[in-house]
Structures are given as structure tokens and as C-alpha cells.
Design a protein around this motif. Structure first.
Motif, short mmCIF file in Angstrom:
data_model
loop_
_atom_site.label_atom_id
_atom_site.label_comp_id
_atom_site.label_asym_id
_atom_site.label_seq_id
_atom_site.Cartn_x
_atom_site.Cartn_y
_atom_site.Cartn_z
N LEU A 210 11.88 7.31 10.35
CA LEU A 210 11.32 6.37 11.32
C LEU A 210 9.94 5.90 10.87
N ASN A 211 9.11 6.84 10.45
CA ASN A 211 7.77 6.45 10.01
C ASN A 211 7.81 5.65 8.72
N PHE A 212 8.68 6.07 7.80
CA PHE A 212 8.78 5.35 6.53
C PHE A 212 9.22 3.91 6.76
N THR A 213 10.32 3.73 7.50
CA THR A 213 10.82 2.37 7.70
C THR A 213 9.78 1.53 8.45
N ASP A 214 9.07 2.16 9.39
CA ASP A 214 8.06 1.44 10.16
C ASP A 214 7.01 0.84 9.21
N VAL A 215 6.38 1.71 8.42
CA VAL A 215 5.29 1.24 7.55
C VAL A 215 5.83 0.35 6.43
N ASP B 246 0.85 -1.19 0.00
CA ASP B 246 0.00 0.00 0.00
C ASP B 246 0.89 1.24 0.00
N TRP B 247 1.28 1.65 -1.21
CA TRP B 247 2.21 2.78 -1.30
C TRP B 247 1.62 4.07 -0.77
N GLY B 248 0.30 4.19 -0.92
CA GLY B 248 -0.38 5.39 -0.39
C GLY B 248 -0.14 5.54 1.10
N ALA B 249 -0.30 4.44 1.86
CA ALA B 249 -0.11 4.49 3.31
C ALA B 249 1.34 4.80 3.65
N ILE B 250 2.25 4.25 2.85
CA ILE B 250 3.68 4.48 3.13
C ILE B 250 4.01 5.96 2.97
N VAL B 251 3.57 6.53 1.86
CA VAL B 251 3.86 7.94 1.60
C VAL B 251 3.20 8.83 2.65
N GLN B 252 1.92 8.52 2.93
CA GLN B 252 1.18 9.35 3.88
C GLN B 252 1.83 9.34 5.27
N ASN B 253 2.22 8.15 5.71
CA ASN B 253 2.83 8.05 7.04
C ASN B 253 4.19 8.71 7.12
N GLN C 251 4.85 -3.50 5.83
CA GLN C 251 4.23 -3.93 4.57
C GLN C 251 5.01 -5.09 3.94
N LEU C 252 6.34 -4.98 4.01
CA LEU C 252 7.17 -6.05 3.45
C LEU C 252 6.91 -7.37 4.17
N VAL C 253 6.78 -7.28 5.51
CA VAL C 253 6.54 -8.50 6.28
C VAL C 253 5.15 -9.06 5.97
N GLU C 254 4.16 -8.17 5.96
CA GLU C 254 2.79 -8.62 5.72
C GLU C 254 2.63 -9.26 4.34
N ASN C 255 3.33 -8.70 3.35
CA ASN C 255 3.20 -9.22 2.00
C ASN C 255 4.22 -10.31 1.69
N ASP C 256 4.87 -10.80 2.76
CA ASP C 256 5.81 -11.93 2.63
C ASP C 256 7.01 -11.65 1.73
N TYR C 257 7.37 -10.37 1.57
CA TYR C 257 8.63 -10.09 0.88
C TYR C 257 9.79 -10.40 1.81
N ILE C 258 9.55 -10.25 3.11
CA ILE C 258 10.54 -10.66 4.09
C ILE C 258 9.98 -11.90 4.79
N PRO C 259 10.68 -13.04 4.69
CA PRO C 259 10.15 -14.26 5.31
C PRO C 259 10.10 -14.15 6.83
N GLU C 260 9.17 -14.87 7.43
CA GLU C 260 8.97 -14.89 8.89
C GLU C 260 10.25 -15.27 9.62
N SER C 261 11.07 -16.12 8.97
CA SER C 261 12.29 -16.60 9.63
C SER C 261 13.31 -15.48 9.82
N VAL C 262 13.25 -14.45 8.99
CA VAL C 262 14.18 -13.33 9.11
C VAL C 262 13.66 -12.31 10.13
N MET C 263 12.39 -11.97 9.99
CA MET C 263 11.85 -10.91 10.82
C MET C 263 10.34 -11.00 10.82
N ASP C 264 9.70 -10.78 12.01
CA ASP C 264 8.25 -10.71 11.99
C ASP C 264 7.78 -9.30 12.36
#
Lengths: 285, 330
Positions: free
Chosen positions: B269-274, B2-9, B278-291
Motif C-alpha cells: 500500500l505504501n509502495f504503490t502510494d508513493v 525520488d527512489w529514496g522516498a519510495i524505499v523509505q515509505n 511520483q509517476l504522476v508528478e513526473n508525468d510518466y502517467i499523463p493527467e488524462s489517465v490518472m491524477d
């Protein structure tokens, strides 16, 4: 100003060449000034008068207490006992910055040019009684703008005289060692002092600049200022001082015009050790 | 994604409430450290003074909001500056650093002590003291403003914050071009030199400590007003160091440095947070690396990495000048 501007010997007419002697017109008088660091008595000066309008040199071997005494005279250090009187003002308990406002300005052995400020700002800083140095007035430029212009004008004239005009808007940190000495001296003059105290003005200055620095110091005297300097460079002492005060082991051991000092037995002993012309006798110790 | 949320935050971080109070705190530090060379490692206590000055005046003492402003912006920070400055400003810079860091922790620990519950509300803090502030809110509480970033009450806080921030920046800019600012910079460069030219270094350092403290108090007060609460844990030492990060990031001794630094810090801080979430939720980063629960910590690691890179490649900060920095080495 005198007819013969090369020296001010006549000011010392009738003054005997002995330690602690009284001068015809002293501007600064120190009495029983003593300063100890733990068990080491760095300075123990019974009496010293500095003649107004002359150039006085303060010399002595390493560890003689010159710089400590100098700091005591300029109130950058408090003595344990004793008094210093500058133009009738007792300096005891007076803050160092107030001494500058009384008309006595000092420079430092390790030059304190304010590196991250421009040369002209260094100079402007020296102006005393600036209205714009109050926080609230600082917010209203019309209250200090005219004074600032006057100060800048005076600063530019001094920079011209000390041949630093071309560096006017550069950071002071980019100046060479000798130029920094010149800047420090010029900046001190912004305070409009009666007495200028120079702590080793020749230290770290290249020979080419030395001569011009000497002329500037003489210039101060010719304008009616009193100069006292601490120095190791004997050429400078011989060339420009009107009176020499010699310290050793915290005391003043000799006073007199430069010519009389070199032949003074106490001075020779202090610099070279009292047994320098007799054979070493290890048994005696 | 959700790029909109990323930019907005990210944008919200860039200009929102934390940006305002940290840039105010960092402007205070800039006055202390950037211009005067004072090491204040307890800016949090000045921020707390602003927050508690207002809230204690209203809640504990029952005074009205305007007295609270006076207490929080003027009385508390000035008293604090005197208490910390009188014994330390005659000494070397490190003594102030020690005293400020100790004072900020002491204040926080004392404020949360249960025996002072009646005065400070202990660890729950004090709440509901800024109603007068919100009475003046011209915005509709139900609506969203500024590209939908802020609801009415937030918009009011942020708007007043921007105005105060601009005024503070104006004050810094004007005073630093004046002879007063020149003396401060001279003291930063060499206190003895300033003294030898007849400047009362002690008095100027005290003034700097007070004024920078007031800027910090304004920051703390905004934090308290924005949340309608003043709590001890809002003023932990991390807060001081966030303000320092903002200052170093933007560049010390520059008027805009701390503002830009705080904006970039909270933007990132806000950018990296969102973004990480998003990366974790969309499985771009596997659970084994970071949740998702680790995102909060990882973003600070990234900020730390960024700071290290900054220190190596641009030590003068984003807006600092390299030439000035280079003079230190001579």
C-alpha cells in the motif's frame, strides 16, 4: 473373556426372543424414547436393553429410524420424551461430550477423520483428561509433556494393532475410506470406552478390508467392551453379532440372536412388505 | 523519481504502526478462523473494545492508565466475546459471522451517537489518554530513529508494538503445539468428531473467541495509543476486512502468516502510494489517465487485483502449504 471367543451367546441364556425383552446384565437401557420431526414420528421405542459385553446389531429397512435412535442413544440428539440410562447414569440433558467421558464413544456413518491433522494427532486427540487441554497449562509444556508421551505411546500401540503405523505422520485426509474407518475406530479406543457405538462401520469399505474390520470389532468384545452397531450389511450382522434388534417405522419389531431373525415373520414383512407373497390387489387399497 | 522516498515509505509500511495493529488483529482472526474455524467478520469491534476500554477508563471514568489496560485488554473483549458467543457458538458457524458483523456496526454507531457524548465523545472520540505510556518513552522526541523512519514517540510505540507482537506470536506458537491447540484444530475440522471424543467444543470455541478477541483488542489499543485518540470511524467494517486480507495473504493457520500478510499488505500500500504519486508528478502517467488525487483509490484496485491473482495461483496464501489446501477437495 470367554473360552469361545467367536461369540457371546451365553450372555443371553434365558432371554426370550421378543421385542423389548429384559437382559441379564444391561449396560444401556432406553425407555419410551420418542422423537418426532414435525408430524413424522421417527422413533418411538418403548423399551430396549443392551446386554453388556456382547455385540448387538441394530438393523432395519431404510427410514426405520435406526440412525435417529442411534443419535438419541449417544446423546447427539435429545428425545422429545423418554429416558436413556447408561451404566446407571441418566443421560437426559447431558451434553454429548460428557457421554464420551462416561465411557460411551461413537463413530459416524460418514467417517469423521480430521483431514488436516496427522494420523497420530487424530489419535492423541482421543486421550481423555489431558492437562494440556487447558489454555494456561498449554503455555507450560512441562505440565503436560509426560502425559503426552504416555498418550502417544498408547496411540502408537493402537496404530500398530490397526495396521496404520506406516501412515502415522501423514495427514488423515490422505487415507483411503477403509483406513479412515480403522482410524476412527482406533481413535475411539483412545477414550478407553466401556461401550463402542458404530454407525454403519462397513459403509464404503472395500471387501478386502471388511474382514479385518470384522476381526477388530470382535476384538473389542473380547477385550470386554460392549458394541452396538447400525448396519445394512447382512453378512456382517450374521457373522459377528450376538444379538440383533430390528427396527421398522420407528419401533422395535423383533429381537433375538441372528439365526432367529431371518425367519421372523415380522422382520420379513418389514423388509419386503406384508403382502409380498400375496397377489397385488389394487382394488383393496 | 525520488527512489529514496519510495524505499523509505515502503519500508515504513512494512514495519510501522498500521502493520502492528493489523497484524495483531489478523493474529486474532487466525486464532478464530485459521485454527478454530470460527467466522468472525467483526474483528473491528474487538479492536474498538481495546481502544475504548483504555480511553473510556482514563477519560470518562478518570481511572489511571493501568486500569485502562486491564479494561481494554481483558474486561471489554471478554465481555464482548461472551455476549456474542453465548447465543451463537452452539449454532452453525454462519450465525457467529452475522452477529459479529452486526455487533461491530452497532458498537460504532452507538459510540458516535451524540447522546453518549459524555461517555464516548461521540464522533470526535476520546483523546489524550495515553500520556502515561509516553512518560516511559526512553527515546528523544526530537530525534529520528531506525534509519530515520520514526520520530521518538513513534519509535516507542513501534518498539512496544514489536515486543507485544512477538509475545502474541509466541503464545500462538506454544498453544498450537499443545493439546489445547490440537482440540481447536479438531473442532475446525469437525466439531461433532471432537465432541464424540469427549471434548467440550462449546467451551473451546468460546476460549478461542476470547483469546483471538484479546489479540484484536491489543491491536485496537495500539492504534488508539499511537494517535492518542479513539474515534468511531477508526473501527469501520473496512478495518475488519483489512485484517482478513492480511490473514489470507499471509496464509491462515500459520503462526507467521498474519504477520507476514500485514507487513506485505502495508508495504505494498505504501509502495504503490508513493510510487504512483511520483509517476504522476513526473508525468510518466499523463493527467488524462490518472491524477494525484486518484492514487489513493488506484492502489486499492491494485491490491484487489493482487488478491485475485493470489486466489487463482496461490490460494493457500504466501506461507500456507499446498498439501493442506488440497485435502479440502477430497
Amino acid at each position: 473373556m470367554t473360552a469361545d471367543s467367536s461369540n457371546a451367546q451365553h450372555l443371553f441364556d434365558g432371554v426370550p426372543f421378543e421385542p423389548g425383552t429384559s437382559k441379564n446384565d444391561p449396560i444401556l437401557v432406553a425407555d419410551n424414547v420418542r422423537r418426532a420431526f414435525g408430524g413424522l414420528v421417527a422413533v418411538d421405542v418403548e423399551h430396549l436393553e443392551v446386554q453388556r459385553g456382547a455385540i448387538t446389531a441394530l438393523i432395519g429397512p431404510n427410514g426405520a429410524g435406526k440412525t435417529t435412535f442411534f443419535n438419541l442413544l449417544t446423546n447427539f440428539d435429545e428425545p422429545d420424551t423418554g429416558s436413556r440410562v447408561f451404566e446407571g447414569n441418566d443421560l437426559s440433558g447431558v451434553s454429548a461430550y460428557k457421554v464420551a467421558n462416561l465411557g460411551m464413544v461413537r463413530t459416524f456413518q460418514l467417517t469423521k477423520s480430521l483431514s488436516k491433522m496427522t494420523v497420530i494427532d487424530n489419535m492423541r486427540l482421543g486421550g481423555t483428561g489431558q492437562a494440556g487441554e487447558s489454555f494456561f497449562r498449554a503455555l507450560f509444556p512441562f505440565m503436560w509433556r509426560r502425559q503426552e508421551a504416555e498418550i502417544t505411546e498408547r496411540a502408537d500401540a493402537l496404530l500398530e494393532r490397526f495396521k496404520l503405523s506406516h501412515m502415522r505422520d501423514e495427514f488423515a485426509g490422505t487415507l483411503s475410506g477403509g483406513q479412515r474407518k480403522l482410524l476412527e475406530m482406533a481413535r475411539a479406543l483412545m477414550v478407553k470406552p466401556n461401550m463402542v457405538m458404530l454407525d454403519e462401520p462397513m459403509a464404503g469399505v472395500n471387501p478386502a478390508l471388511k474382514q479385518s474390520l470384522l476381526e477388530h470389532v470382535k476384538g473389542l468384545r473380547d477385550e470386554g467392551m460392549t458394541v452396538l452397531f447400525v448396519e445394512h450389511d447382512m453378512d456382517m450382522v450374521q457373522e459377528i453379532s450376538d444379538w440383533v434388534v430390528v427396527m421398522a417405522e420407528g419401533r422395535i419389531i423383533a429381537e433375538g440372536p441372528p439365526a432367529s431373525i431371518a425367519s421372523n415373520q415380522a422382520v420379513v414383512d418389514a423388509y419386503l412388505g406384508s403382502h409380498h407373497d400375496s397377489a397385488l390387489d389394487l382394488e383393496a387399497d | 523519481m525520488d527512489w529514496g522516498a519510495i524505499v523509505q515509505n515502503s519500508f515504513r509500511g512494512f514495519i510501522g504502526e498500521p502493520f502492528i495493529y493489523f497484524s495483531l488483529a489478523a493474529m486474532g482472526l487466525n486464532m478464530h478462523y485459521g485454527y478454530t474455524g470460527l467466522l468472525n467478520f467483526g474483528q473491528a469491534v474487538f479492536m474498538a473494545a481495546g481502544a475504548y476500554g483504555l480511553s473510556m477508563a482514563v477519560v470518562t471514568l478518570g481511572l489511571n492508565f493501568w486500569w485502562g489496560l486491564l479494561l481494554g485488554i481483558v474486561v471489554f473483549p471478554l465481555l464482548l466475546a461472551l455476549i456474542m458467543g453465548i447465543p451463537t457458538l452452539r449454532l452453525r458457524a454462519d450465525y457467529l459471522a452475522i452477529v459479529t458483523i452486526a455487533a461491530s456496526e452497532m458498537f460504532r454507531i452507538i459510540a458516535r451517537s451524540p447522546s453518549l457524548d459524555r461517555w464516548t465523545g461521540s464522533s470526535d472520540g476520546l483523546t489524550a489518554f495515553a500520556n502515561t505510556f509516553y512518560d516511559f518513552n526512553p527515546f528523544d522526541k526530537q530525534k529520528r530513529y531506525f534509519f530515520g523512519l520514526f520520530i521518538g514517540n513513534q519509535m516507542w510505540v513501534v518498539l512496544v508494538g514489536w515486543i507485544v507482537l512477538s509475545l502474541v506470536a509466541l503464545i500462538v506458537w506454544m498453544t498450537m503445539r499443545s493439546p489445547w491447540g490440537r482440540v481447536l484444530r479438531a473442532i475446525r475440522e469437525d466439531e461433532d468428531a471432537a465432541r464424540s471424543l469427549g471434548k467440550n467444543a462449546y467451551s473451546f470455541k468460546m476460549q478461542s473467541l476470547m483469546i483471538g478477541g484479546i489479540f484484536g483488542a491489543l491491536g485496537g489499543m495500539f492504534r488508539a495509543i499511537g494517535t492518542q485518540s479513539a474515534q468511531p470511524q477508526n473501527f469501520i467494517t473496512d478495518v475488519t476486512f483489512f485484517a482478513w486480507v492480511a490473514l489470507i495473504l499471509g496464509g491462515a493457520a500459520k503462526v507467521g502468516g498474519p504477520i507476514a500478510g500485514a507487513a506485505i499488505l502495508y508495504g505494498i500500500l505504501n509502495f504503490t502510494d508513493v510510487f504512483l504519486r511520483q509517476l504522476v508528478e513526473n508525468d510518466y502517467i499523463p493527467e488524462s489517465v490518472m491524477d494525484g488525487t486518484q492514487v489513493g483509490q488506484v492502489r486499492f484496485m491494485l491490491i484487489g487485483l493482487g488478491l485475485i491473482l493470489l486466489a487463482v495461483y496461490r490460494p493457500q496464501g504466501i506461507f500456507g502449504t499446498k498439501e493442506e489446501m488440497a485435502l479440502d477437495d477430497r
